[in-house]
Scaffold this motif. Structure first.
Motif, short mmCIF file in Angstrom:
data_model
loop_
_atom_site.label_atom_id
_atom_site.label_comp_id
_atom_site.label_asym_id
_atom_site.label_seq_id
_atom_site.Cartn_x
_atom_site.Cartn_y
_atom_site.Cartn_z
N GLU A 1 34.21 -53.11 49.58
CA GLU A 1 33.28 -53.60 48.55
C GLU A 1 34.03 -54.41 47.49
O GLU A 1 35.11 -54.01 47.03
N ASP B 1 33.17 -45.61 51.94
CA ASP B 1 32.92 -47.05 51.93
C ASP B 1 34.24 -47.79 52.13
O ASP B 1 35.33 -47.22 51.94
N GLU C 1 29.64 -55.58 56.87
CA GLU C 1 28.83 -55.82 55.68
C GLU C 1 27.58 -56.61 56.06
O GLU C 1 27.60 -57.40 57.02
N ASP D 1 29.13 -49.70 53.78
CA ASP D 1 27.90 -48.91 53.64
C ASP D 1 26.72 -49.77 53.21
O ASP D 1 25.57 -49.31 53.21
N ASN E 1 31.84 -48.53 45.49
CA ASN E 1 33.22 -48.74 45.93
C ASN E 1 34.13 -47.55 45.63
O ASN E 1 35.27 -47.51 46.09
N ASN F 1 27.20 -48.82 60.55
CA ASN F 1 27.75 -49.59 59.43
C ASN F 1 29.11 -50.20 59.80
O ASN F 1 30.11 -49.97 59.14
N GLY G 1 30.59 -53.73 50.81
CA GLY G 1 31.31 -52.78 51.64
C GLY G 1 30.52 -52.42 52.89
O GLY G 1 29.37 -52.83 53.08
#
Length: 701
Positions: free
Chosen positions: A694, A691, A622, A680, A686, A619, A678
Motif C-alpha cells: 500500500e 497487507d 492491487e 487487500d 498499510n 487478493n 495494497g
C-alpha cells in the motif's frame, strides 16, 4: 532402372524431374544429391539405419505426393514432392503415370519412374500448367514377395488466375432456422443445416446454421445458437500490406454478431493465384468487423478448399460475423531456414505440459520437438480463469454490512426466475430437479466453461475436458501450482510464498502432527514412492483439518472491507455429485477433509468452519482497470459506437482476433489506472500485517 525423362500430359502439362534429396531421418550428416537416373547411393552413417526388402512389413510401405492436389495457372510451374517411406537400403523405383480428360488432352501421361537411393526419401518434380483443365498423376511402388504395392494420386487443377470479383449484386438475406433443434441420439449421423448462399458473383459464399445447433443448452453442451436472420453482401477490399487477394471480400451480417461456437462460412477463392513457391499452408484469411476494424490475418478452424460447378470456395468456421477475404503473401515459400538437428525432444502431459511449454520454448534451440499435451500453456489466462471462476461466485459486501444481511447458503431453485438477476440456476438434471442460484461468471472466450467455487465444472458422463478431477484433486493441483510459481490469489506471505498472507507455516493446520513437517506436502502414493507415502496420504489431511488458524482485523475489499469478520484456514474436498452435472464438483458440507493450502475464507458467522456462501479471499494483486496504456475503456474512446465501432483505439485484447491488444489482456500494463491500496484492496490498512504494497507508488501483484 529407367531414367525419368521429360514427361507430359499432351498440350496440358509439362513435367520434369528436379534432382534433389532430403536429409534422411535421425542424422545430422550431409547426404549427396542423387539425380533421377540413380548414381552412387549413400551408405548409412553412424547411428543411421535403413530397411532391407526382406525385413519390410507390407503395411509399412507408403508413397505420397506433397501436396496431394496442385493448383496452377497456365504457364505457372510448381514443385511437388514424391515421398517414399521407409528409407530403403536397396535402390527403389516408383512408377509414375498420368491421365487427362479429352477436353484437356488427347493422350495419357507417358510412363516413367522416379528412382530412390538410400538418403533420398523424397524427390521433387516440377509441373507446369499449359491449358485449363484437370489431370491426375499416380505414383506406384511395385509389390514384391509378400509385400503389396502402394500408390498415391496427385490431382492437378489448371485454371486462369483471374481474381474473382464481387459485382455489387443484391445482398442475400434469409432467416436461418435449425431443421431439428433437438438433442441428437448418441451416434446419430449429422444432419444438414439451413444454408444461405450469396447472389450472383457471390454464389460461392455461404453461411450455415448447422443441424441441432439450436438444441437447448444442457450438460456439457453450452453452445446453443438460436435462429437468426443472416445476410451476405460484397465487402470493401481488406487486403493489408503487400498481401495478394485470392478472392473478393465478403461481408456476413449482422456484423456485430458473436456466436458461442464456430459457425460454417465459405467465401470465393481462386487457388491458382497462389505464388509458384506457396503451399496451401500459406493461405491466410483476413478479417474486419465492428470490434476489430483494422483488417488483420486471423486463425480460422477447419479450412478446406471445395470445388463445385460454380468454381472454388474456401470453407472454414469462425465465431463472429463481419468481412472475410482470402489472401496470400507473394513471397510465400521463398524463405529458407537451416534446421539444426539436436536429436532431443521434450514432452509433457497436463501439468507436465505446462513445464514442457515454458522450458521448451525458453530453450527451443536445445530441442527438435516441444510437445505440451493437454495442459495449460497460457498462464495469464489460467490465473485469471482460476481467480474469477474456481475462486469466485460470491457477492461482494459494502462497508457496514452486518451478519444478518449476509446469506450463508445458496438459494434453492428450479429456474433462473427464482434467482437474482446476476445469478443462474444451475445443477438441475433429470435426477435432480432442484438446483442452486449461483454467481457464474459469463464466459468471455469461445468454448470456455464458467464455474464458481461452490460448483466447479465436471460433466457426467465424461465427454472430455481433460482429467476427471474431483474437489480433492483440485486442491492438490492448486497447491502444486503455488509451489511452482508462488501464490497468485493468496496475497504475500514472506515466510512461505505458497501460503496465503498471514498463515504460519509451522502451525498444525499446515504441518499436522507428524514430525519434520512431513504433512506440509503429501502426495497420492505412486509407484516407487517413499515407504511412508501411504501413511502420510491417509493421515495428514485429517491431522491438519483438526486445526484452524483464525485471523482478526483481516481486510479484504470484496468480502471484509471493515475487517470486522474473522478469516480462517479451511478444508474442502467434497465427493463428486454426478446428479448436478455439468457442475459435478458440487460443494457440500460433507467429507471436507483436505486442506485448502492457497486461500483463506471469511468466517461470517464465526463458527470456525467455512459455510457454503462464506467467500474465498482472492487478493493476488492491487485493484486496477484493465483499460490498456491509454487508460481509457473502449466505451469512452472517441468514435465509439456499440454496433459499428466497438473499439476505436483498436487495443482490445482477443486471443484470436487481437492477441497483442492490451485492453482486457488480464495483465497490468504501465499507464493503466490502479488503486495503490495494497493487496487487500482497502485504503488505509498499510499497518495491517496481512497487507502488502500500500502507498508504495507502484502496482503490486
Amino acid at each position: 532402372m529407367g531414367r525419368l525423362g521429360s514427361l507430359g500430359i499432351a498440350s496440358t502439362l509439362a513435367l520434369v524431374v528436379v534432382g534433389g534429396a532430403t536429409a534422411a531421418s535421425c542424422t545430422s550428416s550431409t547426404l549427396p544429391i542423387v539425380g533421377a537416373g540413380g548414381g552412387e547411393a549413400a551408405a548409412p552413417g553412424p547411428g543411421e539405419d535403413c530397411w532391407k526388402l526382406d525385413a519390410i512389413d507390407g503395411q509399412f510401405v507408403t508413397v505420397r505426393f506433397e501436396p496431394s492436389e496442385l493448383f496452377l495457372a497456365p504457364g505457372q510451374k510448381k514443385k511437388v514432392r514424391v515421398v517414399l517411406e521407409p528409407d530403403f537400403c536397396e535402390p527403389m523405383d516408383v512408377a509414375l503415370s498420368g491421365t487427362a480428360t479429352e477436353s484437356i488432352a488427347s493422350g495419357a501421361l507417358d510412363a516413367g519412374e522416379v528412382s530412390f537411393q538410400y538418403g533420398t526419401a523424397a524427390r521433387e518434380i516440377a509441373i507446369s500448367g499449359v491449358d485449363v483443365g484437370t489431370a491426375t498423376m499416380e505414383a506406384v511402388v511395385p509389390g514384391f514377395e509378400d509385400v503389396p504395392s502402394a500408390s498415391a494420386t496427385l490431382t492437378i487443377d489448371v485454371m486462369d488466375d483471374t481474381l474473382p470479383t464481387c459485382d455489387d449484386d443484391e445482398p442475400a438475406s434469409k432467416t436461418l432456422v435449425d431443421p431439428d433443434p433437438t438433442t441428437p441420439a448418441e451416434g446419430a449421423d449429422p444432419i444438414a443445416g439451413d444454408v444461405l448462399t450469396g447472389n450472383g458473383t457471390l454464389a460461392l459464399a455461404s453461411i450455415e446454421l448447422p443441424g441441432h445447433a439450436s438444441r437447448p443448452n444442457e450438460n456439457g453442451f453450452q453452445w446453443s445458437v438460436p435462429s437468426f436472420t443472416a445476410t451476405i453482401a460484397c465487402g470493401e477490399p481488406i487486403v493489408p500490406g503487400n498481401l495478394r487477394a485470392l478472392g473478393p471480400a465478403v461481408t456476413f451480417g449482422p456484423e456485430d454478431t458473436v456466436f458461442p461456437r464456430d459457425m460454417p462460412l465459405s467465401i470465393p477463392i481462386n487457388p491458382a493465384r497462389m505464388p509458384e513457391t506457396a503451399r496451401l499452408r500459406h493461405l491466410k484469411v483476413v478479417y474486419s468487423g465492428p470490434k476489430f476494424k483494422a483488417p488483420r490475418v486471423v486463425p480460422v478452424t477447419d479450412p478446406r478448399l471445395i470445388k463445385d460447378d460454380e468454381g472454388w470456395r474456401l470453407t472454414f468456421r469462425a465465431d463472429r460475423l463481419g468481412t472475410f477475404q482470402a489472401v496470400v503473401d507473394p513471397a510465400a515459400g521463398t524463405k529458407v531456414r537451416t534446421r539444426r538437428i539436436t536429436h532431443r525432444a521434450i514432452i509433457g502431459v497436463s501439468m507436465g505440459a505446462a513445464g514442457t511449454q515454458q522450458f521448451g520454448i525458453r530453450h527451443h534451440h536445445l530441442f527438435d520437438v516441444v510437445a505440451p499435451l493437454g495442459g495449460p500453456t497460457d498462464w495469464t489466462w489460467l490465473i485469471h480463469h482460476l481467480e474469477h471462476n474456481h475462486m469466485g461466485g460470491f457477492p461482494s459486501i459494502p462497508p457496514g454490512t452486518q451478519l444478518a444481511d449476509i446469506p450463508l447458503s445458496r438459494t434453492p431453485c428450479a429456474s433462473d426466475t427464482e434467482c437474482q438477476p446476476d445469478e443462474s440456476c444451475i445443477g438441475i438434471t433429470a435426477s435432480e430437479p432442484v438446483g442452486a442460484c449461483t454467481l457464474v461468471p459469463t464466459a468471455d472466450e469461445t468454448y470456455e466453461h464458467g464455474s464458481a467455487f461452490n460448483a466447479w465444472w465436471y460433466e457426467f458422463p465424461s465427454q472430455g475436458n481433460g482429467g476427471s478431477f474431483d474437489r480433492e484433486e483440485y486442491l492438490q493441483i492448486f497447491r502444486d501450482l503455488t509451489y511452482m510459481y508462488g501464490n497468485p490469489v493468496g496475497g504475500y506471505n514472506p515466510e512461505a510464498l505458497n501460503l496465503p498472507a498471514g498463515v504460519d507455516p509451522n502451525h498444525p493446520s499446515v504441518v499436522g502432527d507428524h514430525p519434520d513437517r512431513k504433512c506440509a506436502i503429501y502426495v497420492d502414493p505412486y509407484e516407487g514412492a517413499p515407504d511412508d507415502a501411504e501413511e502420510l496420504w491417509n493421515q495428514c489431511p485429517q491431522e491438519r483439518c483438526q486445526y484452524v488458524q483464525t485471523f482478526t482485523n483481516y481486510y479484504d475489499d470484496e468480502y471484509n472491507p471493515d475487517g470486522t469478520f474473522p478469516v480462517i484456514t479451511f478444508c474442502d474436498g467434497a465427493t463428486q455429485r454426478p446428479e448436478h452435472t455439468p457442475y459435478s464438483n458440487w460443494w457440500t458440507d460433507q467429507n471436507n477433509r483436505f486442506p485448502m493450502d492457497v486461500a483463506l475464507a471469511v468466517d461470517y458467522n464465526g463458527n470456525g468452519v467455512r459455510d457454503e456462501m462464506e467467500p474465498v479471499i482472492r487478493n493476488g494483486h492491487e485493484p486496477w482497470d484493465d483499460w490498456g496504456p491509454d487508460a481509457t475503456p473502449s466505451e469512452l474512446e472517441p468514435g465509439y459506437d456499440p454496433v459499428t465501432n466497438q473499439d476505436p483505439a483498436g487495443d482490445d485484447y482477443h486471443p484470436r482476433y487481437n492477441p497483442t491488444g492490451l485492453e482486457g489482456d488480464m495483465r497490468w500494463q504501465p499507464g493503466e489506472p490502479y488503486r495503490d491500496h495494497g493487496l487487500d484492496g482497502v485504503d488505509g490498512t498499510n499497518d495491517s500485517p496481512y497487507d502488502w504494497g500500500e502507498d508504495d507508488g507502484e502496482f503490486t501483484a
